[in-house]
Design an enzyme around this catalytic site. Structure first.
Site, PDB file in Angstrom:
ATOM      1  N   GLY A  10       0.817  -1.224   0.000  1.00 42.33           N
ATOM      2  CA  GLY A  10       0.000   0.000   0.000  1.00 42.33           C
ATOM      3  C   GLY A  10       0.842   1.262   0.000  1.00 42.33           C
ATOM      4  O   GLY A  10       2.073   1.224  -0.001  1.00 42.33           O
ATOM      5  N   ARG A  97      -6.965   3.939  18.250  1.00 42.77           N
ATOM      6  CA  ARG A  97      -6.445   5.229  18.731  1.00 42.77           C
ATOM      7  C   ARG A  97      -7.151   5.763  19.973  1.00 42.77           C
ATOM      8  O   ARG A  97      -6.507   6.290  20.875  1.00 42.77           O
ATOM      9  CB  ARG A  97      -6.545   6.283  17.615  1.00 42.77           C
ATOM     10  CG  ARG A  97      -5.570   6.036  16.499  1.00 42.77           C
ATOM     11  CD  ARG A  97      -5.721   7.101  15.439  1.00 42.77           C
ATOM     12  NE  ARG A  97      -4.937   6.758  14.257  1.00 42.77           N
ATOM     13  CZ  ARG A  97      -5.286   7.067  13.021  1.00 42.77           C
ATOM     14  NH1 ARG A  97      -6.413   7.745  12.802  1.00 42.77           N
ATOM     15  NH2 ARG A  97      -4.528   6.726  12.015  1.00 42.77           N
ATOM     16  N   CYS A 126      -2.618  11.108  10.365  1.00 38.42           N
ATOM     17  CA  CYS A 126      -1.566  11.933   9.740  1.00 38.42           C
ATOM     18  C   CYS A 126      -1.740  13.427  10.028  1.00 38.42           C
ATOM     19  O   CYS A 126      -0.777  14.122  10.363  1.00 38.42           O
ATOM     20  CB  CYS A 126      -1.526  11.684   8.240  1.00 38.42           C
ATOM     21  SG  CYS A 126      -3.150  11.522   7.486  1.00 38.42           S
ATOM     22  N   GLN A 153      -5.780  18.473   2.409  1.00 39.63           N
ATOM     23  CA  GLN A 153      -5.130  17.168   2.463  1.00 39.63           C
ATOM     24  C   GLN A 153      -4.926  16.537   1.085  1.00 39.63           C
ATOM     25  O   GLN A 153      -5.800  16.597   0.227  1.00 39.63           O
ATOM     26  CB  GLN A 153      -5.953  16.230   3.351  1.00 39.63           C
ATOM     27  CG  GLN A 153      -6.102  16.768   4.760  1.00 39.63           C
ATOM     28  CD  GLN A 153      -6.773  15.819   5.736  1.00 39.63           C
ATOM     29  OE1 GLN A 153      -7.413  16.278   6.658  1.00 39.63           O
ATOM     30  NE2 GLN A 153      -6.631  14.519   5.564  1.00 39.63           N
ATOM     31  N   SER A 156      -2.838  11.243  -1.484  1.00 40.82           N
ATOM     32  CA  SER A 156      -2.080  10.080  -1.013  1.00 40.82           C
ATOM     33  C   SER A 156      -2.566   9.641   0.368  1.00 40.82           C
ATOM     34  O   SER A 156      -2.342   8.508   0.768  1.00 40.82           O
ATOM     35  CB  SER A 156      -0.581  10.373  -0.994  1.00 40.82           C
ATOM     36  OG  SER A 156      -0.291  11.333  -0.013  1.00 40.82           O
ATOM     37  N   LYS A 206     -11.207  13.216  14.491  1.00 41.65           N
ATOM     38  CA  LYS A 206      -9.884  12.728  14.915  1.00 41.65           C
ATOM     39  C   LYS A 206      -9.044  13.932  15.346  1.00 41.65           C
ATOM     40  O   LYS A 206      -8.309  13.876  16.331  1.00 41.65           O
ATOM     41  CB  LYS A 206      -9.174  12.018  13.745  1.00 41.65           C
ATOM     42  CG  LYS A 206      -9.771  10.679  13.347  1.00 41.65           C
ATOM     43  CD  LYS A 206      -9.081  10.158  12.082  1.00 41.65           C
ATOM     44  CE  LYS A 206      -9.943   9.159  11.352  1.00 41.65           C
ATOM     45  NZ  LYS A 206      -9.449   8.863   9.991  1.00 41.65           N
ATOM     46  N   ARG A 228     -10.147  17.744   1.110  1.00 43.83           N
ATOM     47  CA  ARG A 228      -9.244  17.007   0.215  1.00 43.83           C
ATOM     48  C   ARG A 228      -8.951  17.872  -1.004  1.00 43.83           C
ATOM     49  O   ARG A 228      -9.883  18.421  -1.610  1.00 43.83           O
ATOM     50  CB  ARG A 228      -9.932  15.706  -0.219  1.00 43.83           C
ATOM     51  CG  ARG A 228      -9.030  14.733  -0.924  1.00 43.83           C
ATOM     52  CD  ARG A 228      -8.051  14.059  -0.016  1.00 43.83           C
ATOM     53  NE  ARG A 228      -8.691  13.264   1.019  1.00 43.83           N
ATOM     54  CZ  ARG A 228      -8.038  12.710   2.034  1.00 43.83           C
ATOM     55  NH1 ARG A 228      -6.733  12.859   2.158  1.00 43.83           N
ATOM     56  NH2 ARG A 228      -8.692  12.016   2.958  1.00 43.83           N
ATOM     57  N   HIS A 235       0.191  17.056   3.430  1.00 41.73           N
ATOM     58  CA  HIS A 235      -0.992  17.744   3.953  1.00 41.73           C
ATOM     59  C   HIS A 235      -0.579  19.141   4.445  1.00 41.73           C
ATOM     60  O   HIS A 235       0.503  19.312   5.017  1.00 41.73           O
ATOM     61  CB  HIS A 235      -1.570  16.986   5.157  1.00 41.73           C
ATOM     62  CG  HIS A 235      -2.205  15.670   4.822  1.00 41.73           C
ATOM     63  ND1 HIS A 235      -2.463  15.245   3.541  1.00 41.73           N
ATOM     64  CD2 HIS A 235      -2.669  14.691   5.647  1.00 41.73           C
ATOM     65  CE1 HIS A 235      -3.047  14.052   3.585  1.00 41.73           C
ATOM     66  NE2 HIS A 235      -3.179  13.690   4.840  1.00 41.73           N
ATOM     67  N   ASN A 308       2.428  13.442   4.580  1.00 45.82           N
ATOM     68  CA  ASN A 308       1.517  12.572   5.347  1.00 45.82           C
ATOM     69  C   ASN A 308       1.950  11.109   5.351  1.00 45.82           C
ATOM     70  O   ASN A 308       1.609  10.369   6.249  1.00 45.82           O
ATOM     71  CB  ASN A 308       0.092  12.693   4.799  1.00 45.82           C
ATOM     72  CG  ASN A 308       0.023  12.543   3.296  1.00 45.82           C
ATOM     73  OD1 ASN A 308       0.594  13.355   2.565  1.00 45.82           O
ATOM     74  ND2 ASN A 308      -0.646  11.517   2.835  1.00 45.82           N
TER      75      ASN A 308
HETATM   76  N1  LIG Z   1      -2.148   7.289   3.387  1.00 44.96           N
HETATM   77  C1  LIG Z   1      -1.919   7.985   4.492  1.00 44.96           C
HETATM   78  O1  LIG Z   1      -1.470   9.148   4.486  1.00 44.96           O
HETATM   79  C2  LIG Z   1      -2.176   7.376   5.829  1.00 44.96           C
HETATM   80  C3  LIG Z   1      -1.698   8.034   6.932  1.00 44.96           C
HETATM   81  C4  LIG Z   1      -1.888   7.490   8.188  1.00 44.96           C
HETATM   82  C5  LIG Z   1      -2.569   6.304   8.290  1.00 44.96           C
HETATM   83  N2  LIG Z   1      -3.040   5.663   7.206  1.00 44.96           N
HETATM   84  C6  LIG Z   1      -3.744   4.397   7.400  1.00 44.96           C
HETATM   85  O2  LIG Z   1      -2.936   3.330   6.916  1.00 44.96           O
HETATM   86  C7  LIG Z   1      -3.772   2.309   6.382  1.00 44.96           C
HETATM   87  C8  LIG Z   1      -3.373   2.005   4.953  1.00 44.96           C
HETATM   88  O3  LIG Z   1      -3.480   3.184   4.172  1.00 44.96           O
HETATM   89  P1  LIG Z   1      -2.866   3.293   2.712  1.00 44.96           P
HETATM   90  O4  LIG Z   1      -3.066   4.700   2.331  1.00 44.96           O
HETATM   91  O5  LIG Z   1      -1.511   2.706   2.646  1.00 44.96           O
HETATM   92  O6  LIG Z   1      -3.896   2.338   1.879  1.00 44.96           O
HETATM   93  P2  LIG Z   1      -3.672   1.552   0.522  1.00 44.96           P
HETATM   94  O7  LIG Z   1      -2.689   2.232  -0.342  1.00 44.96           O
HETATM   95  O8  LIG Z   1      -5.030   1.293  -0.017  1.00 44.96           O
HETATM   96  O9  LIG Z   1      -3.026   0.135   0.970  1.00 44.96           O
HETATM   97  C9  LIG Z   1      -3.717  -0.803   1.739  1.00 44.96           C
HETATM   98  C10 LIG Z   1      -2.798  -1.958   2.082  1.00 44.96           C
HETATM   99  O10 LIG Z   1      -3.498  -2.856   2.945  1.00 44.96           O
HETATM  100  C11 LIG Z   1      -3.527  -4.167   2.362  1.00 44.96           C
HETATM  101  N3  LIG Z   1      -4.780  -4.826   2.704  1.00 44.96           N
HETATM  102  C12 LIG Z   1      -6.033  -4.430   2.395  1.00 44.96           C
HETATM  103  N4  LIG Z   1      -6.933  -5.324   2.871  1.00 44.96           N
HETATM  104  C13 LIG Z   1      -6.219  -6.304   3.479  1.00 44.96           C
HETATM  105  C14 LIG Z   1      -6.552  -7.497   4.152  1.00 44.96           C
HETATM  106  N5  LIG Z   1      -7.823  -7.883   4.304  1.00 44.96           N
HETATM  107  N6  LIG Z   1      -5.565  -8.265   4.635  1.00 44.96           N
HETATM  108  C15 LIG Z   1      -4.254  -7.920   4.492  1.00 44.96           C
HETATM  109  N7  LIG Z   1      -3.873  -6.784   3.865  1.00 44.96           N
HETATM  110  C16 LIG Z   1      -4.833  -5.982   3.380  1.00 44.96           C
HETATM  111  C17 LIG Z   1      -3.406  -3.931   0.875  1.00 44.96           C
HETATM  112  O11 LIG Z   1      -2.945  -5.105   0.248  1.00 44.96           O
HETATM  113  P3  LIG Z   1      -3.296  -5.427  -1.306  1.00 44.96           P
HETATM  114  O12 LIG Z   1      -2.337  -4.619  -2.121  1.00 44.96           O
HETATM  115  O13 LIG Z   1      -3.049  -6.887  -1.392  1.00 44.96           O
HETATM  116  O14 LIG Z   1      -4.728  -5.028  -1.525  1.00 44.96           O
HETATM  117  C18 LIG Z   1      -2.364  -2.801   0.864  1.00 44.96           C
HETATM  118  O15 LIG Z   1      -1.085  -3.310   1.099  1.00 44.96           O
HETATM  119  C19 LIG Z   1      -5.208   2.791   6.563  1.00 44.96           C
HETATM  120  O16 LIG Z   1      -5.696   2.255   7.762  1.00 44.96           O
HETATM  121  C20 LIG Z   1      -5.058   4.272   6.658  1.00 44.96           C
HETATM  122  O17 LIG Z   1      -6.098   4.859   7.390  1.00 44.96           O
HETATM  123  C21 LIG Z   1      -2.860   6.167   5.962  1.00 44.96           C
END
Ligand SMILES: NC(=O)c1ccc[n+]([C@@H]2O[C@H](COP(=O)([O-])OP(=O)(O)OC[C@H]3O[C@@H](n4cnc5c(N)ncnc54)[C@H](OP(=O)(O)O)[C@@H]3O)[C@@H](O)[C@H]2O)c1
Length: 332
Positions: A10, A97, A126, A153, A156, A206, A228, A235, A308
Site C-alpha cells: 500500500g 487510537r 496523519c 489534504q 495520497s 480525529k 481534500r 498535507h 503525510n
Molecule cells: N495514506 C496515508 O497518508 C495514511 C496516513 C496514516 C494512516 N493511514 C492508514 O494506513 C492504512 C493504509 O493506508 P494506505 O493509504 O496505505 O492504503 P492503501 O494504499 O489502499 O493500501 C492498503 C494496504 O493494505 C492491504 N490490505 C487491504 N486489505 C487487506 C486485508 N484484508 N488483509 C491484508 N492486507 C490488506 C493492501 O494489500 P493489497 O495490495 O493486497 O490489496 C495494501 O497493502 C489505513 O488504515 C489508513 O487509514 C494512511
C-alpha cells in the site's frame, strides 16, 4: 529483529519499507504482508527479494514487531492475534487510537508513556501528528485555550486508489476507478473519511480528539474542517490557536526552531513558507506564516505542512519501534 510490515503493497506500507531501510532499523527477517490478492508476489527490500504472505502465515511466524497499515478492519481483527503470539503491533489505522487501554504516541511528545505491557500501540492520524508536533511546545509554554484547524489534504492520504484517480483525471481519463464521490482534479472536496451524526467527518473528529489524548490534556477546545485537494503528497493545515497566556512572536519562532523534528520556513521577504511540494519525502514538520491573529488577544495563526506518508504515517511508526528498541522495551 523479525519485522512484519502489514499492508506492504500500500501507500503507507511502501514508504514504511523505505523508512526502515533508510533508518537502518535492525531487521534480520522481513515479513511483508498484504491481502490474498497480493500473496505470492515479490517485493524488494535492501537488494533482496521477499515473497508477500497472508496474515494467517505471518502470525504463525510470530514476528517481534508488526507495523500495520492495512485499514481499520484488518487491525481490529488481526492486531490481537499478533499480540497473543508475543508480537508488538504498531498500528496506523484508526482502530485503536481512542481505546483507553491503548497508547496513542508521537515519540517526541509522549514516547515516555510506553511500557513493556503495551502490545498494541496506536499511531495517530496523519493530520494530527503534524498538528501536535507544532503545537506541543507552544502548549507547554503558553497553554492552549481554543484551536481552529482547517486542512488541505493530499490524495495520497486516501491510498493508492485515490492517487490513481487523480492521475487518471489529469490524463483525461474520467471514467476510471473512483476513490471519491466526485472528481478530485481541479476540485476541493470538504469530505475526508465518513460523515458522523454531528455533521462533522470522522477525520475532523480525529483532529478534535487525538491531540487531547497525545498531550494528556483535555482542557482546550478544538474545532476542525478537513478538505481534500488535488495535491499528490503532503498535507497542509491552517492553524488558529488562542492561548491562555500571551506570547512574543520572536519567542514563538525560537521555540519552534528549537523543537526537534520541526523546521521553521518563514521568510516573507524571500517568499519562503511551507508547501507540500517542498515537504515531499521529508520527515520533518514545516511551520511558517507565523503571525498574530489581530482580531483576538493571545491568538496565533500559522501554516503547518508535512508529508503525510512520512511523519504522518511511516516515519512516526518506525520511530515508535525505534523508541521501544532504544528503551529496551522491545527485544528480539
Ligand atoms: N495514506 C496515508 O497518508 C495514511 C496516513 C496514516 C494512516 N493511514 C492508514 O494506513 C492504512 C493504509 O493506508 P494506505 O493509504 O496505505 O492504503 P492503501 O494504499 O489502499 O493500501 C492498503 C494496504 O493494505 C492491504 N490490505 C487491504 N486489505 C487487506 C486485508 N484484508 N488483509 C491484508 N492486507 C490488506 C493492501 O494489500 P493489497 O495490495 O493486497 O490489496 C495494501 O497493502 C489505513 O488504515 C489508513 O487509514 C494512511
Amino acid at each position: 529483529m523479525k519485522v512484519a510490515v502489514v499492508g506492504a503493497t500500500g501507500m503507507v506500507g511502501t514508504v514504511m519499507l523505505r523508512v526502515l531501510a533508510e533508518r537502518n532499523f535492525p531487521v534480520t527477517e522481513l515479513i511483508p504482508v498484504a491481502s490474498e490478492r497480493s500473496a505470492g508476489k515479490k517485493i524488494e527490500y535492501q537488494g533482496k527479494e521477499y515473497t508477500i504472505v497472508t496474515l494467517e502465515d505471518a502470525v504463525k511466524l510470530a514476528p517481534d514487531v508488526a507495523l500495520f497499515s492495512a485499514g481499520g478492519d484488518t487491525s481490529l481483527a488481526w492486531a490481537p492475534k499478533f499480540a497473543e503470539v508475543g508480537t508488538t503491533v504498531v498500528d496506523n489505522s484508526s482502530a485503536w487510537r481512542m481505546d483507553p487501554t491503548k497508547k496513542l504516541v508521537v515519540p517526541e511528545i509522549n514516547g515516555d508513556v510506553l511500557t513493556t505491557e503495551d502490545k498494541i500501540i496506536a499511531n495517530p492520524n496523519c493530520s494530527t501528528i503534524q498538528l501536535v508536533m507544532a503545537l506541543a511546545p507552544l502548549h507547554k509554554k503558553y497553554k492552549m485555550k481554543r484551536l481552529i484547524v482547517s486542512t488541505y489534504q493530499s490524495v495520497s492520504g486516501t491510498g493508492v486508489a485515490a492517487v490513481r484517480q487523480l492521475e487518471n483525471e489529469q490524463n483525461g481519463i474520467l471514467d476510471g476507478e473512483m476513490a471519491y464521490n466526485y472528481q478530485i482534479n481541479r476540485n476541493a472536496i470538504p469530505h475526508c473519511d465518513v460523515f458522523m451524526e454531528n455533521g462533522y467527518t470522522k477525520e475532523e473528529m480525529k483532529l478534535v480528539k487525538e491531540p487531547k489524548k497525545i498531550l494528556g490534556d483535555d482542557s482546550f477546545a478544538v474545532t476542525a474542517t478537513a478538505v481534500r485537494i488535488p495535491t499528490a503528497g503532503g498535507h497542509s493545515e491552517s492553524v488558529n490557536v488562542e492561548f491562555v497566556n500571551d506570547f512574543d512572536l520572536a519567542e514563538v519562532r525560537a521555540i519552534l526552531e528549537a523543537t526537534p523534528g520541526v523546521i521553521v520556513q518563514d521568510d516573507l521577504a524571500n517568499n519562503i513558507y511551507p508547501m507540500p511540494a517542498l515537504a515531499n519525502d521529508k520527515d520533518e514538520v514545516f511551520v511558517g506564516r507565523i503571525r498574530r491573529d489581530e482580531s483576538l488577544p493571545n491568538t496565533l495563526n500559522m501554516w503547518v505542512v508535512a508529508d503525510n506518508l512520512r511523519k504522518g504515517a511511516a516515519t512516526n511508526t518506525v520511530q515508535i519501534a525505534e523508541y521501544l528498541v532504544e528503551k529496551g522495551i522491545l527485544k528480539a
